[in-house]
Design a protein around this motif. Structure first.
Motif, PDB file in Angstrom:
ATOM      1  N   GLY A 130       0.899  -1.353  -0.056  1.00 34.43           N
ATOM      2  CA  GLY A 130       0.499  -0.543   0.106  1.00 34.43           C
ATOM      3  C   GLY A 130       1.129   1.404  -0.341  1.00 34.43           C
ATOM      4  N   TYR A 131       0.150   2.347  -0.158  1.00 35.56           N
ATOM      5  CA  TYR A 131       1.061   3.234  -0.338  1.00 35.56           C
ATOM      6  C   TYR A 131       0.593   4.167   1.849  1.00 35.56           C
ATOM      7  N   TRP A 132       1.833   3.339   2.324  1.00 35.88           N
ATOM      8  CA  TRP A 132       2.303   4.250   3.688  1.00 35.88           C
ATOM      9  C   TRP A 132       3.164   5.765   3.420  1.00 35.88           C
ATOM     10  N   THR A 133       2.961   6.946   4.353  1.00 37.49           N
ATOM     11  CA  THR A 133       4.026   7.896   4.634  1.00 37.49           C
ATOM     12  C   THR A 133       5.139   6.971   5.203  1.00 37.49           C
ATOM     13  N   ASN A 134       5.468   7.800   4.897  1.00 34.70           N
ATOM     14  CA  ASN A 134       7.399   7.552   5.815  1.00 34.70           C
ATOM     15  C   ASN A 134       7.319   7.393   7.317  1.00 34.70           C
ATOM     16  N   THR A 135       6.580   8.532   7.524  1.00 38.92           N
ATOM     17  CA  THR A 135       6.038   8.910   8.800  1.00 38.92           C
ATOM     18  C   THR A 135       5.453   7.736   9.673  1.00 38.92           C
ATOM     19  N   SER A 136       3.785   7.387   8.952  1.00 39.69           N
ATOM     20  CA  SER A 136       2.912   6.103   9.760  1.00 39.69           C
ATOM     21  C   SER A 136       4.163   4.831   9.108  1.00 39.69           C
ATOM     22  N   VAL A 137       5.282   4.437   8.907  1.00 38.03           N
ATOM     23  CA  VAL A 137       5.351   3.540   8.682  1.00 38.03           C
ATOM     24  C   VAL A 137       7.182   3.485   9.733  1.00 38.03           C
TER      25      VAL A 137
END
Length: 368
Positions: A130-137
């Motif tokens: 999926g498309y996860w932002t670096n912040t989320s990861v």
């Protein structure tokens, strides 16, 4: 959030509670269910005979690397870490300004350590495909690497969703546990076919948008609840967790009256399109950004009026002068320059669509 009876069934029908009496010294991983009972210390004002909601307790952050003087009892606004009200240094009640007393109370806890392996497996797959932002990861990885800990899901308050379990009916669910269920219950209130969206994960893609302080609730805790039911719920596929938008170098805080909010924006008389343009342009996709009235005025005057406005005005005048105010149909690309022009337009359009699909709305607006 609104919670229907069906939503309570959705979440609680598979909730298993270990009936053994436990204290903080016990190992919660020894329980057999996804939730267990635990006696916990909580802040209370005994003269009022009431427990305090965590947000009504403030003090110094207990993290030695932070020590923010005005941390709230659920989360520190400076370092962003989740904390317990009883762990604050020099806590004060935000209602009466007195020092709260510590009182024990029995509560239900979610056994996150038991669900850790399932959450890890789901996160690795979701964040990769999926498309996860670096912040989320980064935030989610930090939680999982540190090791998940049990989390209390009930509170001794009057406002909220009552706990439908004998011995706990005088308590309500803690909002961080209850609120995400609203995603499902609101859908169930809207349509009887809610399972088409929430129980067909192979046919549905779920996008969620939030600031980084809400990421753990949506990337760890709520998925753990859904996975723990073993009932094939849809978990988030694309998580657009972004950094903070600060207000004139301070943090937005409605409770402290810092910032500009929907009613304030309406009262300014500034067009909603200008608000949309500016907020998208300063969206903190890779790092914290700042809302500034001076910057808002500058971007409106330079980027919207001078650049975009002049471009549109000149294009309209050119069309009026040379084509009688009508945009002619493109019948054929007569020269290599025509072909290059169309190719550049398609390139920019595809870049915009790709950025928007990956929830990079600020990047998309700039590229467009």
């Amino acid at each position: 959030m609104a919670t229907s009876n069906s939503a309570n069934d959705i979440n609680l029908q598979n909730l298993k509670v270990d009936e053994s009496t436990m204290t903080k010294e016990c190992d919660p991983q020894l329980t057999s269910g996804e939730a267990f009972k635990l006696t916990e210390d909580q802040c209370a004002i005994l003269s009022f005979d009431r427990f305090l909601a965590d947000r009504y307790v403030a003090g110094t952050c207990s993290d030695p690397t932070c020590e923010y003087l005005d941390a709230r009892g659920d989360q520190c606004d400076k370092c962003g870490k989740l904390i317990n009200a009883v762990d604050l240094i020099n806590p004060k009640c935000q209602i009466c300004r007195n020092t709260p007393q510590i009182k024990k109370s029995d509560h239900l806890f979610l056994d996150l350590p038991k669900l850790s392996a399932d959450v890890r497996s789901w996160f690795d797959k979701s964040s990769t495909h999926g498309y996860w932002t670096n912040t989320s990861v980064t935030i989610t990885e930090a939680w999982l690497s540190e090791g998940l800990k049990p989390r209390c899901i009930t509170r001794d308050l009057k406002w909220g969703t009552p706990v439908p379990l004998e011995g706990y009916t005088d308590k309500v669910f803690y909002v961080w546990f209850d609120a995400p269920i609203g995603y499902i219950s609101i859908t169930a209130n809207y349509t009887d076919d809610w399972e088409m969206w929430w129980k067909q994960p192979d046919q549905v893609e779920l996008f969620q948008f939030m600031a980084k302080d809400n990421v753990p609730f949506h990337s760890v805790i709520f998925p753990a609840c859904l996975l723990g039911t073993e009932d094939n719920y849809t978990c988030v596929n694309h998580l657009a967790g972004i950094d903070y938008l600060n207000y004139e170098y301070a943090k937005f805080s409605k409770s402290r009256g810092i910032g500009v909010f929907g009613d304030n924006a309406q009262e300014t008389g500034i067009s909603s399109d200008i608000w949309r343009f500016y907020l998208v342009s300063v969206r903190p996709e890779t790092q914290d950004s700042i809302f500034s009235w001076t910057d808002l005025m500058s971007k409106n005057n330079s980027e919207l009026l001078n650049h975009l406005g002049n471009f549109i005005n000149r294009t309209i005048k050119f069309c009026e002068k040379n084509f009688d105010g009508k945009v002619p149909n493109i019948r054929k690309l007569e020269t290599p320059l025509d072909q290059l022009f169309i190719a550049q337009i398609n390139y920019e359009l595809n870049a915009y669509l790709d950025a928007m699909e990956k929830t990079k709305t600020s990047t998309g607006s700039i590229e467009s």
